[in-house]
Design an enzyme around this catalytic site. Structure first.
Site, PDB file in Angstrom:
ATOM      1  N   ASP A  30       0.849  -1.198   0.000  1.00 42.57           N
ATOM      2  CA  ASP A  30       0.000   0.000   0.000  1.00 42.57           C
ATOM      3  C   ASP A  30       0.880   1.242   0.000  1.00 42.57           C
ATOM      4  O   ASP A  30       1.985   1.235   0.543  1.00 42.57           O
ATOM      5  CB  ASP A  30      -0.942   0.019   1.224  1.00 42.57           C
ATOM      6  CG  ASP A  30      -2.195   0.838   0.954  1.00 42.57           C
ATOM      7  OD1 ASP A  30      -3.269   0.255   0.744  1.00 42.57           O
ATOM      8  OD2 ASP A  30      -2.078   2.095   0.912  1.00 42.57           O
ATOM      9  N   GLU A 151     -14.599  -8.859  -7.021  1.00 40.24           N
ATOM     10  CA  GLU A 151     -14.776  -9.345  -5.648  1.00 40.24           C
ATOM     11  C   GLU A 151     -16.201  -9.077  -5.190  1.00 40.24           C
ATOM     12  O   GLU A 151     -16.731  -8.005  -5.415  1.00 40.24           O
ATOM     13  CB  GLU A 151     -13.760  -8.645  -4.740  1.00 40.24           C
ATOM     14  CG  GLU A 151     -13.800  -9.097  -3.316  1.00 40.24           C
ATOM     15  CD  GLU A 151     -13.743 -10.619  -3.211  1.00 40.24           C
ATOM     16  OE1 GLU A 151     -12.797 -11.232  -3.705  1.00 40.24           O
ATOM     17  OE2 GLU A 151     -14.687 -11.204  -2.641  1.00 40.24           O
ATOM     18  N   ALA A 255     -36.720  -3.142   4.200  1.00 42.71           N
ATOM     19  CA  ALA A 255     -36.950  -1.711   3.988  1.00 42.71           C
ATOM     20  C   ALA A 255     -36.145  -0.919   5.011  1.00 42.71           C
ATOM     21  O   ALA A 255     -35.961  -1.346   6.147  1.00 42.71           O
ATOM     22  CB  ALA A 255     -38.434  -1.412   4.130  1.00 42.71           C
ATOM     23  N   GLY A 260     -26.321   2.548   1.369  1.00 38.57           N
ATOM     24  CA  GLY A 260     -25.124   3.386   1.381  1.00 38.57           C
ATOM     25  C   GLY A 260     -23.920   2.490   1.205  1.00 38.57           C
ATOM     26  O   GLY A 260     -24.027   1.424   0.586  1.00 38.57           O
ATOM     27  N   CYS A 263     -19.774   0.689  -1.951  1.00 36.36           N
ATOM     28  CA  CYS A 263     -19.943   0.067  -3.271  1.00 36.36           C
ATOM     29  C   CYS A 263     -21.228   0.469  -3.997  1.00 36.36           C
ATOM     30  O   CYS A 263     -21.154   1.018  -5.090  1.00 36.36           O
ATOM     31  CB  CYS A 263     -19.882  -1.450  -3.143  1.00 36.36           C
ATOM     32  SG  CYS A 263     -18.237  -2.014  -2.684  1.00 36.36           S
ATOM     33  N   ARG A 331     -18.506   5.325   4.457  1.00 33.26           N
ATOM     34  CA  ARG A 331     -18.646   5.858   3.097  1.00 33.26           C
ATOM     35  C   ARG A 331     -20.118   5.849   2.661  1.00 33.26           C
ATOM     36  O   ARG A 331     -20.767   4.828   2.679  1.00 33.26           O
ATOM     37  CB  ARG A 331     -17.761   5.061   2.129  1.00 33.26           C
ATOM     38  CG  ARG A 331     -16.275   5.392   2.331  1.00 33.26           C
ATOM     39  CD  ARG A 331     -15.380   4.588   1.419  1.00 33.26           C
ATOM     40  NE  ARG A 331     -15.124   3.247   1.908  1.00 33.26           N
ATOM     41  CZ  ARG A 331     -14.258   2.402   1.339  1.00 33.26           C
ATOM     42  NH1 ARG A 331     -13.583   2.761   0.260  1.00 33.26           N
ATOM     43  NH2 ARG A 331     -14.067   1.203   1.845  1.00 33.26           N
TER      44      ARG A 331
HETATM   45  N1  LIG Z   1     -15.264  -2.569   0.259  1.00 32.80           N
HETATM   46  C1  LIG Z   1     -15.999  -3.545  -0.243  1.00 32.80           C
HETATM   47  O1  LIG Z   1     -16.859  -4.114   0.426  1.00 32.80           O
HETATM   48  C2  LIG Z   1     -15.790  -4.007  -1.666  1.00 32.80           C
HETATM   49  C3  LIG Z   1     -16.395  -5.195  -2.094  1.00 32.80           C
HETATM   50  C4  LIG Z   1     -16.196  -5.625  -3.409  1.00 32.80           C
HETATM   51  C5  LIG Z   1     -15.417  -4.855  -4.268  1.00 32.80           C
HETATM   52  N2  LIG Z   1     -14.861  -3.679  -3.831  1.00 32.80           N
HETATM   53  C6  LIG Z   1     -14.032  -2.912  -4.768  1.00 32.80           C
HETATM   54  O2  LIG Z   1     -12.660  -3.160  -4.454  1.00 32.80           O
HETATM   55  C7  LIG Z   1     -11.873  -1.984  -4.684  1.00 32.80           C
HETATM   56  C8  LIG Z   1     -11.154  -1.581  -3.409  1.00 32.80           C
HETATM   57  O3  LIG Z   1     -12.123  -1.228  -2.437  1.00 32.80           O
HETATM   58  P1  LIG Z   1     -11.742  -1.024  -0.905  1.00 32.80           P
HETATM   59  O4  LIG Z   1     -13.018  -0.781  -0.183  1.00 32.80           O
HETATM   60  O5  LIG Z   1     -10.840  -2.116  -0.467  1.00 32.80           O
HETATM   61  O6  LIG Z   1     -10.892   0.362  -1.022  1.00 32.80           O
HETATM   62  P2  LIG Z   1     -10.045   1.109   0.104  1.00 32.80           P
HETATM   63  O7  LIG Z   1     -10.171   2.535  -0.203  1.00 32.80           O
HETATM   64  O8  LIG Z   1     -10.424   0.581   1.454  1.00 32.80           O
HETATM   65  O9  LIG Z   1      -8.550   0.631  -0.175  1.00 32.80           O
HETATM   66  C9  LIG Z   1      -7.806   0.956  -1.306  1.00 32.80           C
HETATM   67  C10 LIG Z   1      -6.325   1.017  -0.901  1.00 32.80           C
HETATM   68  O10 LIG Z   1      -5.511   1.137  -2.073  1.00 32.80           O
HETATM   69  C11 LIG Z   1      -4.378   1.930  -1.753  1.00 32.80           C
HETATM   70  N3  LIG Z   1      -3.746   2.380  -2.998  1.00 32.80           N
HETATM   71  C12 LIG Z   1      -4.220   3.236  -3.928  1.00 32.80           C
HETATM   72  N4  LIG Z   1      -3.351   3.336  -4.958  1.00 32.80           N
HETATM   73  C13 LIG Z   1      -2.315   2.509  -4.695  1.00 32.80           C
HETATM   74  C14 LIG Z   1      -1.114   2.157  -5.389  1.00 32.80           C
HETATM   75  N5  LIG Z   1      -0.809   2.649  -6.593  1.00 32.80           N
HETATM   76  N6  LIG Z   1      -0.285   1.271  -4.805  1.00 32.80           N
HETATM   77  C15 LIG Z   1      -0.574   0.752  -3.598  1.00 32.80           C
HETATM   78  N7  LIG Z   1      -1.692   1.033  -2.906  1.00 32.80           N
HETATM   79  C16 LIG Z   1      -2.554   1.898  -3.441  1.00 32.80           C
HETATM   80  C17 LIG Z   1      -4.954   3.008  -0.868  1.00 32.80           C
HETATM   81  O11 LIG Z   1      -3.959   3.648  -0.085  1.00 32.80           O
HETATM   82  C18 LIG Z   1      -5.973   2.219  -0.022  1.00 32.80           C
HETATM   83  O12 LIG Z   1      -5.380   1.753   1.187  1.00 32.80           O
HETATM   84  C19 LIG Z   1     -12.866  -0.935  -5.203  1.00 32.80           C
HETATM   85  O13 LIG Z   1     -12.859  -0.955  -6.599  1.00 32.80           O
HETATM   86  C20 LIG Z   1     -14.198  -1.418  -4.674  1.00 32.80           C
HETATM   87  O14 LIG Z   1     -15.271  -0.994  -5.485  1.00 32.80           O
HETATM   88  C21 LIG Z   1     -15.017  -3.254  -2.551  1.00 32.80           C
END
Ligand SMILES: NC(=O)c1ccc[n+]([C@@H]2O[C@H](COP(=O)([O-])OP(=O)(O)OC[C@H]3O[C@@H](n4cnc5c(N)ncnc54)[C@H](O)[C@@H]3O)[C@@H](O)[C@H]2O)c1
Length: 436
Positions: A30, A151, A255, A260, A263, A331
């Site tokens: 990260d 995912e 309901a 929110g 995603c 979020r």
């Molecule tokens: N949160 C969920 O429940 C969920 C479920 C399914 C899919 N997703 C998808 O998965 C993706 C990630 O979601 P999340 O909730 O884990 O996001 P998040 O914001 O919690 O985490 C993303 C991380 O990526 C890091 N990052 C960004 N650019 C980087 C780089 N170049 N190198 C290294 N690290 C980097 C950020 O610092 C951050 O810690 C999104 O596209 C989201 O839509 C999320």
């Protein structure tokens, strides 16, 4: 297999820890140095049940480590997963792909030998093509296959969802890519999880279509709840009555104050934009986005109604701030427009949430935060349940009635029963069960 996980947020950290638990060698990368330093000290930056123990076990077994350096682990990896954020782009609602593309360029410079680069982030159709183009532009001799592996985990149940998924979608037509991803997920196919191989673009669309469908289901039942109130029906029974039909199913028919989270809001907005760009507007999803946005703020008016229409100088106790239970994720939480609306109408707001108050302070700095439910409710004009944490399911109602200024409860999750609340002497309103 050696895996590099780029992005150590909800998805990257849970996926990385679970892959390590399957026996793979995983490095989570990260850019956020504080996050990596905390993880190295065994501190988990998010609230997710079971995650701390899972990370600790796999770190102790030397299968999982954390770094800010992308190049080293990518060079060693058989597979590199991109799990960075894809938030809504400011101004237009498209998915912001700048983090994905930045990661792709860095990966291109670091790969050695055959490597599968896998997009796990939720990305618009065609993003895999662009990731592939960027990699070969930066490194024409790279031996890389780009695949999509969306995912589907849910926050709050993320580890279980990852280890016992309904399906695993792998989007690549390349045989070497399919084999590598099949090997990575083999421990799960032993659990009978269906592994579904598709073309990359199909996989990308599956993720958006799934989230948009679930958001539609929630919004549908929310609108039917509003109608229930008008016609004197009970939405809990309507939902059960339709949900027992296997073609409909009971899930996502609760309901509430509107969806929110990290995603659904951004993914529905992005899908609307993707469809517009392809000249195929998705009218149903467009309506879902609008109806849901309006609903969240309308909840503040519902609270005002419960207090006779005027909130000036009233004290409102809000229980639950996170967008759902068992997470600290704020979020796009419904609590934010609700509380903003209450304050706009002149109310003083106090809040309590078992996990998200640290996160909430950033979004809502001007409200009072309390240590527990009863401190929050003391002297309040109304109590509003916004997130259905298990801690709020068995409140000491007689005590609440004693300590509140007046016994008014607005239950936006239908946790309690109207007849019981009336017997206890509460002025109680909920969703889709109030007689108009
Ligand atoms: N949160 C969920 O429940 C969920 C479920 C399914 C899919 N997703 C998808 O998965 C993706 C990630 O979601 P999340 O909730 O884990 O996001 P998040 O914001 O919690 O985490 C993303 C991380 O990526 C890091 N990052 C960004 N650019 C980087 C780089 N170049 N190198 C290294 N690290 C980097 C950020 O610092 C951050 O810690 C999104 O596209 C989201 O839509 C999320």
């Amino acid at each position: 297999m050696h895996i590099a996980m780029i992005g150590t947020g909800y998805v990257g950290l849970v996926s990385g820890a679970c892959f390590a638990d399957f026996g793979h060698q995983v490095t989570c990368v990260d850019k956020d140095a504080d996050k990596i330093a905390a993880l190295r000290h065994g501190e988990i930056p998010i609230f997710e049940p079971g995650l701390e123990a899972l990370v600790a076990t796999n770190v102790a077994a030397s299968r999982l480590d954390f770094t800010t350096d992308l190049a080293g682990p990518v060079a060693e990896a058989d597979a590199v997963f991109i799990a960075v954020g894809t938030p809504s782009r400011r101004g237009d609602g498209h998915a912001d792909l700048s983090y994905v593309y930045a990661a792709a360029r860095e990966i291109a410079a670091a790969v050695r030998g055959f490597t599968v680069v896998v997009t796990k982030s939720t990305v618009p159709v065609g993003t895999g093509d662009e990731v592939e183009r960027l990699i070969f532009e930066a490194n024409p001799s790279a031996d890389v296959v780009v695949a999509s592996n969306p995912e589907f985990l849910r926050e709050g149940a993320a580890i279980r969802d990852f280890k016992f998924p309904d399906r695993i979608v792998i989007g690549t037509s390349d045989e070497r890519g399919r084999k590598a991803l099949g090997d990575i997920y083999r421990p799960l196919s032993l659990n009978q999880a269906p592994l579904m191989f598709t073309a990359r673009r199909t996989a990308e669309l599956i993720k958006y279509a799934a989230n948009a469908f679930l958001a539609t289901k929630i919004t549908f039942i929310n609108e039917i709840a509003d109608l229930s109130e008008k016609v004197g029906a009970d939405i809990q029974e309507v939902a059960r009555g339709i949900g027992l039909d296997n073609r409909i199913g009971t899930k996502f028919l609760h309901a509430g104050p509107g969806y929110g989270g990290s995603c659904f809001p951004k993914d529905t907005r992005a899908l609307v934009k993707i469809a517009e760009d392809h000249d195929t507007p998705l009218r149903i999803v467009e309506s879902v986005v609008t109806v849901n946005d309006n609903r969240k703020r309308a909840m503040a008016r519902k609270v005002a109604q419960a207090l006779g229409g005027n909130l000036r100088n009233k004290t409102i106790a809000v229980l639950g701030l996170a967008f759902k239970p068992d997470t600290d994720d704020m979020r796009e939480a419904p609590s934010i427009p609700l509380i903003t609306g209450l304050r706009d109408m002149g109310a003083k707001v106090r809040a309590f949430d078992p996990a998200s108050m640290k996160e909430a302070r950033r979004e809502l700095p001007d409200i009072a935060y309390c240590d527990d439910v009863y401190a929050c409710a003391e002297g309040a004009d109304a109590l509003v349940i916004v997130t259905e944490w298990v801690q709020f399911r068995a409140l000491d109602l007689p005590r609440l009635k004693r300590i509140m200024k007046q016994p008014v409860m607005v239950d936006l999750r239908n946790v309690y029963r109207p007849d019981e609340m009336a017997e206890l002497g509460f002025a109680y309103s909920s969703i889709g069960r109030d007689r108009a």
